[in-house]
Design an enzyme around this catalytic site. Structure first.
Site, PDB file in Angstrom:
ATOM      1  N   ASP A 103       0.832  -1.201   0.000  1.00  0.00           N
ATOM      2  CA  ASP A 103       0.000   0.000   0.000  1.00  0.00           C
ATOM      3  C   ASP A 103       0.868   1.252   0.000  1.00  0.00           C
ATOM      4  OD1 ASP A 103       0.938  -0.668   2.509  1.00  0.00           O
ATOM      5  OD2 ASP A 103      -0.922  -0.261   3.570  1.00  0.00           O
ATOM      6  N   ASP A 106       6.942   3.888   3.446  1.00  0.00           N
ATOM      7  CA  ASP A 106       7.136   5.065   4.300  1.00  0.00           C
ATOM      8  C   ASP A 106       8.642   5.225   4.575  1.00  0.00           C
ATOM      9  OD1 ASP A 106       6.704   7.124   6.094  1.00  0.00           O
ATOM     10  OD2 ASP A 106       5.897   5.871   7.675  1.00  0.00           O
ATOM     11  N   LYS A 134       6.394   7.737   0.251  1.00  0.00           N
ATOM     12  CA  LYS A 134       6.728   9.025   0.884  1.00  0.00           C
ATOM     13  C   LYS A 134       8.240   9.224   0.782  1.00  0.00           C
ATOM     14  CE  LYS A 134       3.152   8.773   4.485  1.00  0.00           C
ATOM     15  NZ  LYS A 134       2.944   8.563   5.938  1.00  0.00           N
ATOM     16  N   ASP A 162      -5.044   2.443   7.561  1.00  0.00           N
ATOM     17  CA  ASP A 162      -5.813   2.691   8.786  1.00  0.00           C
ATOM     18  C   ASP A 162      -5.144   3.701   9.695  1.00  0.00           C
ATOM     19  OD1 ASP A 162      -3.653   0.833   9.534  1.00  0.00           O
ATOM     20  OD2 ASP A 162      -4.677   0.766  11.473  1.00  0.00           O
ATOM     21  N   ARG A 168      -9.953   1.828   7.065  1.00  0.00           N
ATOM     22  CA  ARG A 168      -9.510   1.018   5.915  1.00  0.00           C
ATOM     23  C   ARG A 168     -10.579   0.937   4.834  1.00  0.00           C
ATOM     24  NH1 ARG A 168      -4.706  -1.521   7.377  1.00  0.00           N
ATOM     25  NH2 ARG A 168      -4.553  -2.283   9.526  1.00  0.00           N
TER      26      ARG A 168
HETATM   27  P1  IMP Z   1       7.760   1.457   6.496  1.00  0.00           P
HETATM   28  O1  IMP Z   1       8.315   0.175   6.990  1.00  0.00           O
HETATM   29  O2  IMP Z   1       8.161   2.630   7.355  1.00  0.00           O
HETATM   30  O3  IMP Z   1       8.022   1.719   5.041  1.00  0.00           O
HETATM   31  O4  IMP Z   1       6.203   1.403   6.755  1.00  0.00           O
HETATM   32  C1  IMP Z   1       5.348   0.786   5.937  1.00  0.00           C
HETATM   33  C2  IMP Z   1       4.017   0.516   6.636  1.00  0.00           C
HETATM   34  O5  IMP Z   1       3.653   1.558   7.596  1.00  0.00           O
HETATM   35  C3  IMP Z   1       2.931   0.530   5.607  1.00  0.00           C
HETATM   36  O6  IMP Z   1       2.779  -0.740   5.011  1.00  0.00           O
HETATM   37  C4  IMP Z   1       1.719   0.983   6.405  1.00  0.00           C
HETATM   38  O7  IMP Z   1       1.098  -0.146   6.977  1.00  0.00           O
HETATM   39  C5  IMP Z   1       2.276   1.874   7.489  1.00  0.00           C
HETATM   40  N1  IMP Z   1       2.126   3.306   7.107  1.00  0.00           N
HETATM   41  C6  IMP Z   1       3.101   4.130   6.680  1.00  0.00           C
HETATM   42  N2  IMP Z   1       2.621   5.363   6.411  1.00  0.00           N
HETATM   43  C7  IMP Z   1       1.289   5.318   6.669  1.00  0.00           C
HETATM   44  C8  IMP Z   1       0.233   6.304   6.572  1.00  0.00           C
HETATM   45  O8  IMP Z   1       0.395   7.482   6.176  1.00  0.00           O
HETATM   46  N3  IMP Z   1      -1.027   5.880   6.920  1.00  0.00           N
HETATM   47  C9  IMP Z   1      -1.267   4.610   7.349  1.00  0.00           C
HETATM   48  N4  IMP Z   1      -0.310   3.664   7.447  1.00  0.00           N
HETATM   49  C10 IMP Z   1       0.964   4.017   7.115  1.00  0.00           C
HETATM   50 MG    MG Z   2       1.399  -2.173   4.804  1.00  0.00          MG
END
Ligand code: IMP
Ligand code: MG
Length: 178
Positions: A103, A106, A134, A162, A168
């Site tokens: 999805d 981040d 992002k 969420d 969601r």
């Molecule tokens: P990462 O490991 O920091 O890249 O985080 C990824 C996960 O964090 C995603 O798969 C989402 O489940 C959650 N996440 C990151 N940003 C958001 C947001 O803006 N809204 C909701 N969930 C987020």
């Molecule tokens: Mg995710």
């Protein structure tokens, strides 16, 4: 412009159903072209990617498979910190053309830990399709091969994403008002 309240926070509309649908069709067009005759295996990472995976997969016209996994993070040894394991990955990846469906990317932490585990299983190729990325939040650089939208470093909600369990089911994407 109608805002929504979820728990203690207020969100404003950011990406409409139409914008999301058009973007996903464009992503699917590229994937269909790139993977013709290769029978790609899509691996959707739950929970957040269920809506994106469903809509993207409906737009895939080449012969393809999909499976859904959950990533569980548990505390490993002190040196390894948190360890991520995949639950539900019951398909042999050797020689397969794998496309991860996420999805949102981040910080990149989740995929940076998970991708080496997949590479270890010797897929023929491994690419990432993410609806949202992002770039400003990057801590662990991840190359997103098929990207929907590059988004600002703000908290987003809806279309599978969420806020503490809620939101969601919203069919479009909202942005936190700070
Ligand atoms: P990462 O490991 O920091 O890249 O985080 C990824 C996960 O964090 C995603 O798969 C989402 O489940 C959650 N996440 C990151 N940003 C958001 C947001 O803006 N809204 C909701 N969930 C987020
Ligand atoms: Mg995710």
């Amino acid at each position: 412009m109608s805002t929504i309240h979820v728990h203690d926070k207020v969100f404003e509309p950011y990406l409409s159903e139409g914008e999301i649908g058009n973007k996903i069709q464009g992503m699917a067009d590229r994937i269909n072209k790139d993977y013709a005759g290769m029978r790609p295996l899509f691996i959707a990472i739950l929970n957040g990617s269920f809506m994106f995976a469903s809509d993207l997969f409906k737009a895939i016209s080449v012969e393809a498979e999909i499976c859904f996994i959950k990533l569980a993070s548990y505390k490993g040894t002190k040196s390894s910190g948190h360890v991520i394991t995949a639950i539900g990955l019951d398909i042999d990846l050797i020689g397969r053309h794998v496309v991860i469906l996420e999805d949102i990317v981040d910080t990149g932490k989740t995929l940076s830990e998970f991708l080496p585990q997949l590479e270890h299983q010797q897929p023929a190729s491994l690419r990432i399709a993410a609806l949202l990325h992002k770039p400003e939040a990057t801590v662990y650089p991840i190359a997103v091969d098929y990207l929907g939208f590059a988004v600002p470093n703000k908290f987003l909600l809806g279309y599978g994403l969420d806020y503490d369990g809620l939101g969601r089911n919203i069919p479009s994407i909202y942005k936190l008002i700070e």
